[in-house]
Design a protein around this motif. Structure first.
Motif, PDB file in Angstrom:
ATOM      1  N   ASP A   8       4.429 -18.080   1.494  1.00  0.00           N
ATOM      2  CA  ASP A   8       3.057 -17.752   1.862  1.00  0.00           C
ATOM      3  C   ASP A   8       2.318 -17.327   0.599  1.00  0.00           C
ATOM      4  N   VAL A   9       1.301 -18.084   0.227  1.00  0.00           N
ATOM      5  CA  VAL A   9       0.557 -17.837  -1.007  1.00  0.00           C
ATOM      6  C   VAL A   9      -0.106 -16.458  -0.981  1.00  0.00           C
ATOM      7  N   ASP A  10      -0.678 -16.069   0.157  1.00  0.00           N
ATOM      8  CA  ASP A  10      -1.329 -14.755   0.251  1.00  0.00           C
ATOM      9  C   ASP A  10      -0.332 -13.624   0.065  1.00  0.00           C
ATOM     10  N   GLN A  11       0.825 -13.757   0.688  1.00  0.00           N
ATOM     11  CA  GLN A  11       1.844 -12.714   0.533  1.00  0.00           C
ATOM     12  C   GLN A  11       2.336 -12.643  -0.909  1.00  0.00           C
ATOM     13  N   ALA A  12       2.511 -13.797  -1.538  1.00  0.00           N
ATOM     14  CA  ALA A  12       2.961 -13.817  -2.930  1.00  0.00           C
ATOM     15  C   ALA A  12       1.905 -13.194  -3.846  1.00  0.00           C
ATOM     16  N   LEU A  13       0.645 -13.499  -3.583  1.00  0.00           N
ATOM     17  CA  LEU A  13      -0.437 -12.926  -4.402  1.00  0.00           C
ATOM     18  C   LEU A  13      -0.505 -11.406  -4.220  1.00  0.00           C
ATOM     19  N   GLU A  14      -0.333 -10.952  -2.995  1.00  0.00           N
ATOM     20  CA  GLU A  14      -0.340  -9.507  -2.736  1.00  0.00           C
ATOM     21  C   GLU A  14       0.829  -8.825  -3.453  1.00  0.00           C
ATOM     22  N   ALA A  15       1.995  -9.465  -3.439  1.00  0.00           N
ATOM     23  CA  ALA A  15       3.164  -8.903  -4.128  1.00  0.00           C
ATOM     24  C   ALA A  15       2.938  -8.878  -5.640  1.00  0.00           C
ATOM     25  N   ALA A  16       2.340  -9.928  -6.188  1.00  0.00           N
ATOM     26  CA  ALA A  16       2.037  -9.961  -7.621  1.00  0.00           C
ATOM     27  C   ALA A  16       1.012  -8.886  -7.964  1.00  0.00           C
ATOM     28  N   LEU A  17       0.019  -8.718  -7.109  1.00  0.00           N
ATOM     29  CA  LEU A  17      -0.989  -7.677  -7.309  1.00  0.00           C
ATOM     30  C   LEU A  17      -0.317  -6.309  -7.417  1.00  0.00           C
ATOM     31  N   ALA A  18       0.623  -6.032  -6.543  1.00  0.00           N
ATOM     32  CA  ALA A  18       1.316  -4.744  -6.571  1.00  0.00           C
ATOM     33  C   ALA A  18       2.058  -4.549  -7.899  1.00  0.00           C
ATOM     34  N   VAL A  19       2.649  -5.608  -8.420  1.00  0.00           N
ATOM     35  CA  VAL A  19       3.348  -5.507  -9.707  1.00  0.00           C
ATOM     36  C   VAL A  19       2.353  -5.209 -10.826  1.00  0.00           C
ATOM     37  N   PHE A  20       1.260  -5.959 -10.871  1.00  0.00           N
ATOM     38  CA  PHE A  20       0.250  -5.726 -11.908  1.00  0.00           C
ATOM     39  C   PHE A  20      -0.352  -4.325 -11.786  1.00  0.00           C
ATOM     40  N   TRP A  21      -0.565  -3.887 -10.566  1.00  0.00           N
ATOM     41  CA  TRP A  21      -1.147  -2.565 -10.326  1.00  0.00           C
ATOM     42  C   TRP A  21      -0.222  -1.476 -10.867  1.00  0.00           C
ATOM     43  N   ARG A  22       1.074  -1.663 -10.639  1.00  0.00           N
ATOM     44  CA  ARG A  22       2.055  -0.661 -11.063  1.00  0.00           C
ATOM     45  C   ARG A  22       2.328  -0.725 -12.567  1.00  0.00           C
ATOM     46  N   LYS A  23       2.432  -1.942 -13.114  1.00  0.00           N
ATOM     47  CA  LYS A  23       2.902  -2.094 -14.496  1.00  0.00           C
ATOM     48  C   LYS A  23       1.843  -2.539 -15.489  1.00  0.00           C
ATOM     49  N   GLY A  24       0.663  -2.914 -15.011  1.00  0.00           N
ATOM     50  CA  GLY A  24      -0.341  -3.467 -15.911  1.00  0.00           C
ATOM     51  C   GLY A  24      -0.034  -4.916 -16.225  1.00  0.00           C
ATOM     52  N   TYR A  25      -0.938  -5.552 -16.942  1.00  0.00           N
ATOM     53  CA  TYR A  25      -0.779  -6.978 -17.241  1.00  0.00           C
ATOM     54  C   TYR A  25       0.420  -7.237 -18.130  1.00  0.00           C
ATOM     55  N   GLU A  26       0.458  -6.581 -19.277  1.00  0.00           N
ATOM     56  CA  GLU A  26       1.554  -6.864 -20.205  1.00  0.00           C
ATOM     57  C   GLU A  26       2.884  -6.280 -19.758  1.00  0.00           C
ATOM     58  N   GLY A  27       2.852  -5.202 -19.002  1.00  0.00           N
ATOM     59  CA  GLY A  27       4.089  -4.606 -18.523  1.00  0.00           C
ATOM     60  C   GLY A  27       4.766  -5.413 -17.431  1.00  0.00           C
ATOM     61  N   ALA A  28       4.016  -6.289 -16.786  1.00  0.00           N
ATOM     62  CA  ALA A  28       4.566  -7.126 -15.709  1.00  0.00           C
ATOM     63  C   ALA A  28       5.202  -8.374 -16.312  1.00  0.00           C
ATOM     64  N   SER A  29       6.502  -8.477 -16.189  1.00  0.00           N
ATOM     65  CA  SER A  29       7.205  -9.656 -16.701  1.00  0.00           C
ATOM     66  C   SER A  29       7.278 -10.728 -15.609  1.00  0.00           C
ATOM     67  N   TYR A  30       7.581 -11.939 -16.028  1.00  0.00           N
ATOM     68  CA  TYR A  30       7.769 -12.982 -15.026  1.00  0.00           C
ATOM     69  C   TYR A  30       8.951 -12.661 -14.125  1.00  0.00           C
ATOM     70  N   THR A  31       9.946 -11.979 -14.648  1.00  0.00           N
ATOM     71  CA  THR A  31      11.073 -11.556 -13.803  1.00  0.00           C
ATOM     72  C   THR A  31      10.583 -10.601 -12.724  1.00  0.00           C
ATOM     73  N   ASP A  32       9.740  -9.636 -13.113  1.00  0.00           N
ATOM     74  CA  ASP A  32       9.158  -8.715 -12.124  1.00  0.00           C
ATOM     75  C   ASP A  32       8.389  -9.486 -11.059  1.00  0.00           C
ATOM     76  N   LEU A  33       7.588 -10.442 -11.505  1.00  0.00           N
ATOM     77  CA  LEU A  33       6.739 -11.195 -10.583  1.00  0.00           C
ATOM     78  C   LEU A  33       7.562 -12.080  -9.650  1.00  0.00           C
ATOM     79  N   THR A  34       8.604 -12.716 -10.180  1.00  0.00           N
ATOM     80  CA  THR A  34       9.425 -13.570  -9.314  1.00  0.00           C
ATOM     81  C   THR A  34      10.238 -12.727  -8.332  1.00  0.00           C
ATOM     82  N   GLN A  35      10.729 -11.590  -8.775  1.00  0.00           N
ATOM     83  CA  GLN A  35      11.476 -10.724  -7.862  1.00  0.00           C
ATOM     84  C   GLN A  35      10.577 -10.181  -6.758  1.00  0.00           C
ATOM     85  N   ALA A  36       9.374  -9.762  -7.108  1.00  0.00           N
ATOM     86  CA  ALA A  36       8.458  -9.190  -6.112  1.00  0.00           C
ATOM     87  C   ALA A  36       7.964 -10.239  -5.123  1.00  0.00           C
TER      88      ALA A  36
END
Length: 192
Positions: A8-36
Motif C-alpha cells: 500500500d503506497v499510502d501506508q509506505a509513505l506514512e511509514a517513511a514519513l515517521a522515519v524522516f520525522w524521527r531521524k531527519g533527512y540525512e539520518g534516515a538510511s535506506y535500511t531504515d526506510l525499507t525496514q519501516a
C-alpha cells in the motif's frame, strides 16, 4: 507489462514519513526506510523515486495531514486567536508521538551535507510560506482594527514562527507538554 505493486503506497509513505520525522533527512538510511515500510529498495525507487523525492512526498503528506491546524488558524476571527490556535496546535503536534517528537519541518535538515541542500532549501521555503501567510493575516487584522496601527506585522509573524520553531526544538529535546504550553501562554501574554 509491469509487475503489480504488492504494498500500500499510502501506508509506505506514512511509514517513511515517521522515519524522516524521527531521524531527519540525512539520518534516515535506506535500511531504515525499507525496514519501516516493509518495501525493498527497488520497490521504493519504483514507487517514489530517490530518497529526496520520497522525502518531498513525505513532507507534502506531513503538511496535508499534520499541519491542518495552521490554515485553520488563519480563519480565526482575531489575530490573538490565530496565534493561539497555531501555538496550541504546535504544542499538541510536537508532543503527540513520543517516538518522534518535534517537527519534521524544523528538524528535517537544519544543517547537512551539500547533497542535502535541496531538501534544506525546501524546508526553508515551507517555513517561509507559513510565515508569509501569517504576516498577511496579521496585516488583514491591522486593517480591520484588530491590531494597533503601529503593529509590525512582519515582526509579529516572525515572532510567532520563532516561538513555534523553539517549541519544536524543545519538544525534540524532551520538554513536557505542560512546559511547552507554558511557553505558548507566555508568548500570548504579550499580544498587542
Amino acid at each position: 507489462m509491469g509487475r503489480h505493486r504488492e504494498f500500500d503506497v499510502d501506508q509506505a509513505l506514512e511509514a517513511a514519513l515517521a522515519v524522516f520525522w524521527r531521524k531527519g533527512y540525512e539520518g534516515a538510511s535506506y535500511t531504515d526506510l525499507t525496514q519501516a515500510t516493509g518495501v525493498e529498495r527497488p520497490g521504493l525507487y519504483s514507487a517514489f523515486g530517490n530518497k529526496e523525492a520520497l522525502f518531498r512526498l513525505a513532507l507534502e503528506r506531513y503538511n496535508e495531514h499534520y499541519l491542518a491546524f495552521f490554515p485553520d488558524a488563519l480563519l480565526k476571527p482575531t489575530s490573538r486567536e490565530v496565534a493561539e490556535h497555531i501555538l496550541r496546535g504546535v504544542v499538541e503536534l510536537n508532543t503527540r508521538y513520543p517516538a518522534y517528537p518535534g517537527c519534521l519541518g524544523v528538524q528535517g535538515v537544519l544543517a547537512g551535507s551539500d547533497a542535502a541542500e535541496p531538501v534544506r532549501q525546501a524546508l526553508i521555503e515551507m517555513r517561509a510560506d507559513g510565515e508569509t501567510s501569517l504576516r498577511e493575516r496579521f496585516e488583514q487584522a491591522k486593517t480591520e482594527g484588530d491590531l494597533p496601527q503601529l503593529a509590525n506585522c512582519a515582526a509579529l509573524a516572525a515572532f510567532v514562527m520563532a516561538v513555534t520553531h523553539g517549541i519544536a526544538v524543545q519538544a525534540k529535546a524532551g520538554f513536557s507538554r505542560e512546559t511547552l504550553e507554558a511557553v505558548a501562554d507566555q508568548a500570548l501574554s504579550t499580544w498587542p
